[in-house]
Structures are given as C-alpha cells and as structure tokens.
Design an enzyme around this catalytic site. Sequence first.
Site, mmCIF file in Angstrom:
data_model
loop_
_atom_site.group_PDB
_atom_site.id
_atom_site.type_symbol
_atom_site.label_atom_id
_atom_site.label_comp_id
_atom_site.label_asym_id
_atom_site.label_seq_id
_atom_site.Cartn_x
_atom_site.Cartn_y
_atom_site.Cartn_z
ATOM 1 N N SER A 24 24.799 -14.644 39.398
ATOM 2 C CA SER A 24 24.451 -15.083 37.997
ATOM 3 C C SER A 24 25.597 -14.522 37.136
ATOM 4 C CB SER A 24 22.957 -14.913 37.386
ATOM 5 O OG SER A 24 22.810 -15.843 36.621
ATOM 6 N N ASP A 83 20.217 -20.752 40.635
ATOM 7 C CA ASP A 83 20.533 -19.357 40.462
ATOM 8 C C ASP A 83 20.546 -18.493 41.678
ATOM 9 O OD1 ASP A 83 20.267 -16.543 39.391
ATOM 10 O OD2 ASP A 83 20.568 -17.416 37.408
#
Length: 349
Positions: free
Chosen positions: A53, A206
């Site tokens: 991320s 993610d």
Amino acid sequence: MAVNRTRRHDASAPRSIALALQGGGMHGAFTWGVLDRLLEDDRLEIEGVSATSAGAMNGAVLAYGLLNGGEDGARQALHDFWHAVAESAERYSPLRWMPWLKGSHSFGLDHSPLYAFADMMLRVFSPYQFNPHNLNPLREVLERQVDFAALRQRCPILLYLCATNVETGKIRIFTGEDICADAVLASACVPTLFHAVTIAGQHYWDGGYMGNPAIYPLIYHCKTRDVVIVHINPLVRSGVPVTAAGILNRISEISFNSSLMREMRAIAFVTDLIQQGKLDRDEMKEMLIHSIRSDAAMCALSLSSKYNADWSFLCELRDNGRNEADAWLARHYADIGRRSSIDIRAEFL
C-alpha cells in the site's frame, strides 16, 4: 528541498538490511521519515524492500531515487513524491471551496468534519457508485515521479510489492519485470475507495489483507538476515473501544497486522529449532528482526486521518518517523548482523 546529508562515517563496511514497509494511507508519511533518516546514515546498505500500500509507494519511489542519485537522490525523490501527493490532494479537495470544513490537522488530532464525513460516506457508497469513471489522482502522481520502465531494467534493490487477489484471496508479489504503476496502485487499492486494479485479467485489492507486508520474499531472496519492519498500524492499543469509530479503527488495525503476526510466529518457530540445534544453520536462515514504530503517536490519530494529505500533517508524520529511526539507530545499530533487537515472542506471539 535542498538535501543536507549528515552522514556518519565508520571504518567498517556498511551493514546490510532489508526493509518491510507497512501500509496505512497518508500515515505512510511516517515511513517517509524513517527512510529519510536511514538513507542519511552511510553505515547502512538497503538490499531489499517488501512493501504494501503506502509502503509500496514509498518502496517504488525509494528504488527510483536510488537508481538516479543514490541515497541523496532517494531522499529527494521521497520528498518530491509526498509533496506532489499533498499538491494533488489540495487540487482536488473540496476544502478549496469549503474552507470552514478544514478544522484542525495538528499531529495527534484530526477533527476535520470533512474527513469524518468522507469516512462515513465510504461505508455507504461503493467507489463504483461515487467514482464511476475510476479517477485516481495517485496514478498521475506516481507516473510523474517514477520512471517504471527504467526501474524494471535496472532496479538497484530487490523490490517486492504485495497485493491481494480479489477472487482467490491469495497474495500476489510483484517484482522484477512486473513492477509498474498498476502494481503499486494494486498494492494500495483500498476497496472502499478505488475500483479493483486489473492486471493481466486478474483483479487486485490492497495487499494489507494478506501481507502487510510479506516477510517471506526477504527471507527467500535477500542475503542479509536483518529485516527492519516499519510499522504504521499500532500493535498495541490500550483499552476497549466503545464508540463505533473506535471499534472500526481497532478492527482495521488488527486485520492489517494479522498476516504479519502469522509470519512472525513462523519465524519464531524456525528460530527456536535452529537455536536448539534441531535445524542445520547451513540449511536454514536464522532471521534477525528489528522494529521501528511509534504506537503512541499512531494511536492518537483517527482512522479518517489516513485520508488527510495536508502538507503540514505529512511533514509532522515525517518528522516523527525520523525521530523514531534516529532513536532506533542509537539503541540498536550494534545489533544489526548479530541479534534481533526485539523479542519476537513478546511482541507478536
């Protein structure tokens, strides 16, 4: 930003480390600060990075900066990237025409009604509803700041970016020729905020759900045994949350630390077997684990502050990260290559 290097000199060769960079939205500016301080110290050499991320963004920018200008180039690249993020957020922010929503953004506080409202709306509407054209300002920032073609050809470090396959639930590690803007955006694809990122017919969210970050690529592929984990999500938060926001915040923290906790359990298990002589040290690598974090500072921040890209807020996070890295170096530099600087069982098991 004019980079001023305060380099520490030592007669011995630099000690090699690998970095594991967690994700956490704009809180990733804390990691920027950590990297800025580590890059300043010429006693260290970064061999590899595994990142997720916001950590993936930091990792890609770090690698490209190293490629172009060594440690100083990496420090400048990280500064330029986060400044571009802040400028992009300012350009697209409703605060430009609704300044009364801004509120306070001082470190440890984020009382802006805008961020609380945005957080609430993300729980009601999907990005396919409020953003049907899949606009993502981060793509523009990334592609302007990083030449991914050059990075694929001559990446100066081992770079591993973690994403989660939406359909299979498996972790995907992007590395080598797979490194591209889409890979970074996949790693940072918060499903309540962005459309799933599609790469070669596969859909990704993610990476924090399955690896925040993944440690195993560093174990398998790096020569160094030393892994420095840069935490964004607090491991420990005192007290039981009783508000809806507090409960959701702690659920998020626990969820995004769960994969790391599992890997640490496996590392502790193998370490015990090696130290007991049940596994051959020549066949298995005894990992040395280190940790840079500030649970107190991160616990003071709201979940919605992960959307706050105000430049002053990012700089305060950066400064906090620098301070934590500086303190870690002062306490634990001598441990690198010799021992873990944290008690894995006490911290993770």
